[in-house]
Design an enzyme around this catalytic site. Sequence first.
Site, PDB file in Angstrom:
ATOM      1  N   HIS A  38      51.621  22.768  93.531  1.00  0.00           N
ATOM      2  CA  HIS A  38      50.388  22.195  94.051  1.00  0.00           C
ATOM      3  C   HIS A  38      50.147  22.700  95.477  1.00  0.00           C
ATOM      4  O   HIS A  38      50.619  22.090  96.434  1.00  0.00           O
ATOM      5  CB  HIS A  38      50.476  20.671  94.053  1.00  0.00           C
ATOM      6  CG  HIS A  38      50.713  20.079  92.696  1.00  0.00           C
ATOM      7  ND1 HIS A  38      51.939  20.140  92.074  1.00  0.00           N
ATOM      8  CD2 HIS A  38      49.877  19.411  91.855  1.00  0.00           C
ATOM      9  CE1 HIS A  38      51.852  19.526  90.897  1.00  0.00           C
ATOM     10  NE2 HIS A  38      50.627  19.083  90.742  1.00  0.00           N
ATOM     11  N   GLU A 438      55.586  -7.665  90.559  1.00  0.00           N
ATOM     12  CA  GLU A 438      56.894  -7.187  90.110  1.00  0.00           C
ATOM     13  C   GLU A 438      57.128  -5.721  90.457  1.00  0.00           C
ATOM     14  O   GLU A 438      58.213  -5.349  90.918  1.00  0.00           O
ATOM     15  CB  GLU A 438      57.038  -7.379  88.588  1.00  0.00           C
ATOM     16  CG  GLU A 438      56.984  -8.813  88.123  1.00  0.00           C
ATOM     17  CD  GLU A 438      55.576  -9.295  87.818  1.00  0.00           C
ATOM     18  OE1 GLU A 438      55.443 -10.423  87.309  1.00  0.00           O
ATOM     19  OE2 GLU A 438      54.605  -8.550  88.096  1.00  0.00           O
ATOM     20  N   HIS A 500      56.512 -13.867  76.331  1.00  0.00           N
ATOM     21  CA  HIS A 500      57.529 -14.004  77.363  1.00  0.00           C
ATOM     22  C   HIS A 500      58.948 -13.812  76.835  1.00  0.00           C
ATOM     23  O   HIS A 500      59.898 -13.790  77.622  1.00  0.00           O
ATOM     24  CB  HIS A 500      57.430 -15.384  78.018  1.00  0.00           C
ATOM     25  CG  HIS A 500      56.280 -15.523  78.967  1.00  0.00           C
ATOM     26  ND1 HIS A 500      54.985 -15.202  78.616  1.00  0.00           N
ATOM     27  CD2 HIS A 500      56.217 -15.941  80.258  1.00  0.00           C
ATOM     28  CE1 HIS A 500      54.175 -15.423  79.635  1.00  0.00           C
ATOM     29  NE2 HIS A 500      54.901 -15.866  80.656  1.00  0.00           N
TER      30      HIS A 500
END
Length: 693
Positions: A38, A438, A500
């Site tokens: 790149h 999270e 869950h």
Amino acid sequence: MSDATVSPTTAPAVTPLVQANAIRALAMDAVQAANSGHPGAPMGMADMAVALWGRHLRHNPTNPAWANRDRFVLSNGHGSMLIYALLHLTGYKLPIGELKNFRQLGSKTAGHPEVGHTPGVETTTGPLGQGITNAVGMALAEKLLASEFNRTVGDVHHAIVDHHTYVFMGDGCLMEGISHEAVALAGAWKLNKLIALYDDNGISIDGQVAPWFIDDTPKRFEACGWNVIRAVDGHDADAVDAAIAAAKNSADKPTLICCKTHIGQGSPNRANTAKAHGEPLGAEEIKLTREALGWSHEPFKIPKDVYAAWDAKDAGKAAEAAWNTQFAAYNAAFPELAKEFVRRMKGELPKAFHQVAVNAAVEAHTKAETVASRKASQIALEHFTAALPELLGGSADLTGSNLTNTKSTPNLRFDLAGNVVKNDAGVGGRHINYGVREFGMAAIMNGVALHGGFIPYGGTFLTFSDYSRNAIRMAALMKQRVIHVFTHDSIGLGEDGPTHQSIEHVASLRLIPGLDVWRPADTAETAVAWAVALQTAHRPSALCLSRQNLPYAPKTDLADISKGAYVLSEPADVGLKKKAQAVIIATGSEVQLALKAQEALAKEHKIAVRVVSVPSTSVFDRQSAEYKAAVLPKGLPRVAVEMGSTDGWWKYGVSAVVGIDTYGESAPAPVLFKHFGFTPENVADTVRTVLAK
């Protein structure tokens, strides 16, 4: 640089533009040689790099690990040739030959920067958004260490921790959702020594970003409590320099510097196009770019005066020497604090830690409590957080469920001025409320670990490890001691239902190379799991813990728990004086099922069974062949029991697995156990069926 090929051509005056053009030339040459990479981002950010690396960054190329160095993170890691060029030019041990071998097997110049692989690289970047999030963790670590160790005596301020964290990032980093998590926390924590430079070039792989990226980035950062410096010409090194200087004066906010740039700057036909992003410019375009830049030197040839202008070795040595003088004065005034700082930055545990670990395991064994393993984790943490001031805990808005807080870890808070709030004893908080973030939590913990001085741990439900998985993978790739506390580890969580209830999560975590996954069965195994995780300096760990109470599994010895698997019970332990005919292998909450099945098989059918508890397959798999054979003898049929995906157990030569390969249901846990066959009777019947074959 003595290893470089020096151009015989007379070099132009070494202006900031010439310094920047050296980066551009090295970037396009290396990408062209590799036929991969790149070039556009390094070419576009080159002037920004001149301002930061040439005028502000405090670092020592001869000692990349200097404790008080500024941290630099290239969050848009695909532009790796920018940092490789900078490391080479400023004097790190990265010779020109490594740049010529960009992206080749065994080179120090991997496709994306890798910490521990290339000197001077602070973190492994590539997955966009995680670099800026790592930087938030680094800046947090700096702030907390400064609050803990710096001292003022009269007119003398002993600032042994006093450095900045700088980040380069692009549109891609800001589009990734994790950046929102990190930016919000950085503002809430008032990380005023965090300075991010936004490479605003408006181009990504698919082209102009305007149709799909319309965020008002400055307003977004301002809303999150950042100081924002808008509309800086990213190709004017003086303007960027002034912006950085202003940012360093921020007393209570992190700073975003918005640098407007052109991707592929200098390329007549590729600048401002997606073509400059992720492919070589091509020989003809490179020739035209050299002409446009006035860079007449051959590929990989840098004039001596350009090297001299970039060389940071003397300045770096002087900066570190000045800090060493400061630290000597600090050591004289506060010898115990100085000793503790050195220990923490080395990542070494206190000499007394081994005894603390032994005491925690022995106490658990002696008390033999029936508690959930999440509670067993908190009990162990009470021991370890009291003994290890470097333990920095937290939870993603589930503290009361994850039980990651202890008496020694009050909540971390900051006052309106941005200072760490301390209690009457002068101690700041060590438990972080990450909020429902999270992924951000996991990547911030990586940054904290990379900075040094802390061992971070954080909790959430196991099923939400999916959110943080890539950061967990990065911790393993970077060999960082980061500990994840995952509770509610199975259908045993009950009524919350299949959204869950973890099924595949433990198995998928076990697939991550370099990650130790623990699923302990009782308080002693949990204490040992924590002790091993803390002592394992170059691996992250995941502790998968139950919501439901687990009875203590009687055991005669604790020594082999740390090996990942051990013989928990022999036929003689249930009154059957004969050799084992089969082995039941179990983990976590299912160990109790194995023990009850063993007892039933002995009493009702005179079938002799050995029970093997496997708190960590990851650790067990690293043991010697002799030990593994002693635990799982050849010739004995094996049955595995775990409330999760069955696939991973077949590698142990099992004849059957009592597991679950479907999603769960919403119902009380005891109902679910019976419904899905997690009963002693079903385990015993499975063993009998295997033996009958």
